[in-house]
Write a protein that holds these residues in place. Structure first.
Motif, mmCIF file in Angstrom:
data_model
loop_
_atom_site.group_PDB
_atom_site.id
_atom_site.type_symbol
_atom_site.label_atom_id
_atom_site.label_comp_id
_atom_site.label_asym_id
_atom_site.label_seq_id
_atom_site.Cartn_x
_atom_site.Cartn_y
_atom_site.Cartn_z
ATOM 1 N N PRO A 1 -22.891 15.518 83.137
ATOM 2 C CA PRO A 1 -21.926 15.502 83.965
ATOM 3 C C PRO A 1 -21.761 13.741 84.535
ATOM 4 C CG PRO A 1 -23.517 17.263 84.527
ATOM 5 C CD PRO A 1 -23.795 16.469 83.390
ATOM 6 N N GLY A 2 -20.556 13.740 84.954
ATOM 7 C CA GLY A 2 -20.207 12.419 85.382
ATOM 8 C C GLY A 2 -19.740 11.303 84.103
ATOM 9 N N ASP A 3 -20.085 11.312 82.992
ATOM 10 C CA ASP A 3 -19.619 10.772 82.074
ATOM 11 C C ASP A 3 -18.333 10.993 81.460
ATOM 12 O OD1 ASP A 3 -22.294 10.042 81.390
ATOM 13 O OD2 ASP A 3 -22.861 11.206 79.763
ATOM 14 N N SER A 4 -17.436 9.849 81.096
ATOM 15 C CA SER A 4 -16.256 9.872 80.678
ATOM 16 C C SER A 4 -16.403 9.636 79.245
ATOM 17 C CB SER A 4 -15.577 8.594 81.196
ATOM 18 O OG SER A 4 -15.543 8.819 82.659
ATOM 19 N N VAL A 5 -15.044 10.356 78.874
ATOM 20 C CA VAL A 5 -14.775 10.102 77.561
ATOM 21 C C VAL A 5 -13.393 9.426 77.373
ATOM 22 C CG1 VAL A 5 -14.032 11.527 75.527
ATOM 23 C CG2 VAL A 5 -15.659 12.461 76.836
ATOM 24 N N PRO A 6 -13.589 8.212 77.061
ATOM 25 C CA PRO A 6 -12.257 7.252 76.913
ATOM 26 C C PRO A 6 -11.468 7.589 75.552
ATOM 27 C CG PRO A 6 -14.114 5.869 76.347
ATOM 28 C CD PRO A 6 -14.647 7.250 76.795
ATOM 29 N N PHE A 7 -10.342 7.653 75.423
ATOM 30 C CA PHE A 7 -9.445 7.642 74.146
ATOM 31 C C PHE A 7 -8.107 6.808 74.452
ATOM 32 C CE2 PHE A 7 -8.720 11.623 76.896
ATOM 33 C CZ PHE A 7 -7.227 11.713 76.672
ATOM 34 N N TRP A 8 -7.511 6.622 73.245
ATOM 35 C CA TRP A 8 -6.313 5.702 73.598
ATOM 36 C C TRP A 8 -5.319 6.393 72.877
ATOM 37 C CZ3 TRP A 8 -11.021 3.946 73.034
ATOM 38 C CH2 TRP A 8 -11.515 2.943 73.980
ATOM 39 N N GLY B 1 -1.333 -4.181 73.150
ATOM 40 C CA GLY B 1 -1.230 -3.572 71.961
ATOM 41 C C GLY B 1 -0.367 -2.111 72.210
ATOM 42 N N GLY B 2 0.349 -1.961 72.917
ATOM 43 C CA GLY B 2 1.413 -0.782 73.254
ATOM 44 C C GLY B 2 0.646 0.721 73.265
ATOM 45 N N SER B 3 -0.852 0.575 73.595
ATOM 46 C CA SER B 3 -1.300 1.786 73.726
ATOM 47 C C SER B 3 -1.841 1.815 75.226
ATOM 48 C CB SER B 3 -2.491 2.154 72.698
ATOM 49 O OG SER B 3 -3.552 1.254 72.902
ATOM 50 N N TRP B 4 -2.356 3.093 75.644
ATOM 51 C CA TRP B 4 -2.868 3.409 77.029
ATOM 52 C C TRP B 4 -4.076 4.083 76.724
ATOM 53 C CZ3 TRP B 4 -0.330 2.114 81.613
ATOM 54 C CH2 TRP B 4 1.087 1.729 81.323
ATOM 55 N N LYS B 5 -5.291 3.524 77.581
ATOM 56 C CA LYS B 5 -6.395 4.143 77.697
ATOM 57 C C LYS B 5 -6.458 5.339 78.660
ATOM 58 C CE LYS B 5 -11.246 2.998 78.587
ATOM 59 N NZ LYS B 5 -12.161 1.997 79.279
ATOM 60 N N VAL B 6 -6.829 6.360 78.280
ATOM 61 C CA VAL B 6 -6.907 7.441 79.191
ATOM 62 C C VAL B 6 -8.482 8.055 79.024
ATOM 63 C CG1 VAL B 6 -6.163 10.071 79.520
ATOM 64 C CG2 VAL B 6 -4.786 8.169 78.482
ATOM 65 N N GLU B 7 -9.039 8.463 80.351
ATOM 66 C CA GLU B 7 -10.360 9.048 80.407
ATOM 67 C C GLU B 7 -10.341 10.373 80.818
ATOM 68 O OE1 GLU B 7 -13.007 6.528 82.855
ATOM 69 O OE2 GLU B 7 -12.752 4.860 81.345
ATOM 70 N N LEU B 8 -11.098 11.054 80.161
ATOM 71 C CA LEU B 8 -11.393 12.604 80.809
ATOM 72 C C LEU B 8 -12.859 12.603 81.050
ATOM 73 C CD1 LEU B 8 -10.850 15.358 80.514
ATOM 74 C CD2 LEU B 8 -11.335 15.615 78.254
ATOM 75 N N ARG B 9 -13.093 12.824 82.416
ATOM 76 C CA ARG B 9 -14.427 12.791 82.985
ATOM 77 C C ARG B 9 -15.020 14.166 82.966
ATOM 78 N NH1 ARG B 9 -17.526 9.580 86.453
ATOM 79 N NH2 ARG B 9 -15.976 7.961 86.222
ATOM 80 N N LEU B 10 -16.217 14.407 82.474
ATOM 81 C CA LEU B 10 -17.094 15.739 82.598
ATOM 82 C C LEU B 10 -17.640 15.932 83.961
ATOM 83 C CD1 LEU B 10 -18.128 17.966 80.922
ATOM 84 C CD2 LEU B 10 -20.311 16.655 80.368
ATOM 85 N N LYS B 11 -17.384 17.073 84.762
ATOM 86 C CA LYS B 11 -17.611 17.337 85.949
ATOM 87 C C LYS B 11 -19.077 18.070 85.852
ATOM 88 C CE LYS B 11 -15.422 19.579 90.019
ATOM 89 N NZ LYS B 11 -14.125 20.245 90.413
ATOM 90 N N GLN B 12 -19.139 19.015 85.152
ATOM 91 C CA GLN B 12 -20.151 19.988 85.116
ATOM 92 C C GLN B 12 -20.660 20.157 83.669
ATOM 93 O OE1 GLN B 12 -19.765 23.333 88.065
ATOM 94 N NE2 GLN B 12 -20.777 24.632 86.382
ATOM 95 N N GLY B 13 -21.959 20.477 83.419
ATOM 96 C CA GLY B 13 -22.306 20.999 82.028
ATOM 97 C C GLY B 13 -22.618 20.127 81.218
ATOM 98 N N ARG B 14 -23.138 20.120 80.076
ATOM 99 C CA ARG B 14 -23.539 19.077 79.159
ATOM 100 C C ARG B 14 -23.031 19.578 77.713
ATOM 101 N NH1 ARG B 14 -28.641 19.908 76.637
ATOM 102 N NH2 ARG B 14 -29.575 21.780 77.301
ATOM 103 N N LEU B 15 -22.992 18.712 76.711
ATOM 104 C CA LEU B 15 -22.536 18.983 75.496
ATOM 105 C C LEU B 15 -22.923 17.987 74.609
ATOM 106 C CD1 LEU B 15 -19.457 17.004 74.720
ATOM 107 C CD2 LEU B 15 -19.071 18.356 76.876
ATOM 108 N N ASP B 16 -22.661 18.246 73.120
ATOM 109 C CA ASP B 16 -23.254 17.173 72.336
ATOM 110 C C ASP B 16 -22.165 16.761 70.942
ATOM 111 O OD1 ASP B 16 -23.531 19.256 70.497
ATOM 112 O OD2 ASP B 16 -25.683 19.257 70.597
ATOM 113 N N HIS B 17 -20.969 17.613 71.133
ATOM 114 C CA HIS B 17 -20.047 17.358 70.325
ATOM 115 C C HIS B 17 -18.505 17.726 71.022
ATOM 116 C CE1 HIS B 17 -17.185 18.098 66.758
ATOM 117 N NE2 HIS B 17 -18.062 17.042 66.222
ATOM 118 N N LEU B 18 -17.522 16.891 70.867
ATOM 119 C CA LEU B 18 -16.167 17.152 71.656
ATOM 120 C C LEU B 18 -15.016 16.945 70.777
ATOM 121 C CD1 LEU B 18 -14.892 17.448 74.280
ATOM 122 C CD2 LEU B 18 -14.978 15.209 74.483
#
Length: 166
Positions: A117-124, A67-84
């Motif tokens: 840590p280790g979780d990824s945030v996928p976005f397109w 569909g003409g888009s690209w999936k990009v992943e940002l990976r959390l290396k350290q820390g934790r969060l509940d909103h991004l």
């Protein structure tokens, strides 16, 4: 005898006045101490919050999708969060794919939910042929309603072939 009673009454009044001044001074000292304790607790809470600040892997992961888009992943290396919040900045020709992500408005993506840590945030993203070969993201993360200072991640090199149909 009346003279002695008058002297004792005056001495009693002076002692009562000094006692009242002492009590007032003690009350002010207690307020100052309570304020200092409150400030120290706030500083300590901020220090603990700063220790948990997220650290991201520097390299984004790019993957072709349909569909003409690209999936990009940002990976959390350290820390934790509940909103991004991710924002595309200074990246002409690159926008979030609003058709694939309900939480996108123009160049801003919000993601509630816990990340460890280790979780990824996928976005397109959609990349035009006129892009400048880099993607720059501003990331604002928070934990329990307390945000960290927004950071701008290092420029991510747009992989060869991006901007054409995957």
């Amino acid at each position: 005898m009346e003279w002695a009673a008058a002297v004792i009454a005056v001495i009693s009044a002076v002692i009562a006045a000094f006692s009242a001044l002492y009590a007032r001074n003690q009350a002010q000292s207690a307020k100052t101490s309570a304020l200092a304790t409150e400030q120290m607790a706030a500083i300590e809470a901020q220090r603990r919050h700063d220790e948990l600040a997220p650290v991201w892997e520097e390299a984004l992961r790019w993957a072709a999708t349909t569909g003409g888009s690209w999936k990009v992943e940002l990976r959390l290396k350290q820390g934790r969060l509940d909103h991004l919040v991710l924002e595309i900045c200074d990246s002409p020709g690159i926008i979030f794919d609003v058709g694939r992500q309900a939480s996108v408005v123009a160049d801003r993506l919000e993601r509630p939910g816990a990340l460890q840590p280790g979780d990824s945030v996928p976005f397109w993203v959609k990349v035009s042929t006129a892009h400048e070969r880099r993607l720059r993201l501003r990331v604002t993360a928070s934990l329990e309603g307390k945000p960290w200072q927004p950071i701008v991640l290092p420029d991510s090199e747009v992989i060869a072939g991006v901007g054409e149909e995957p």
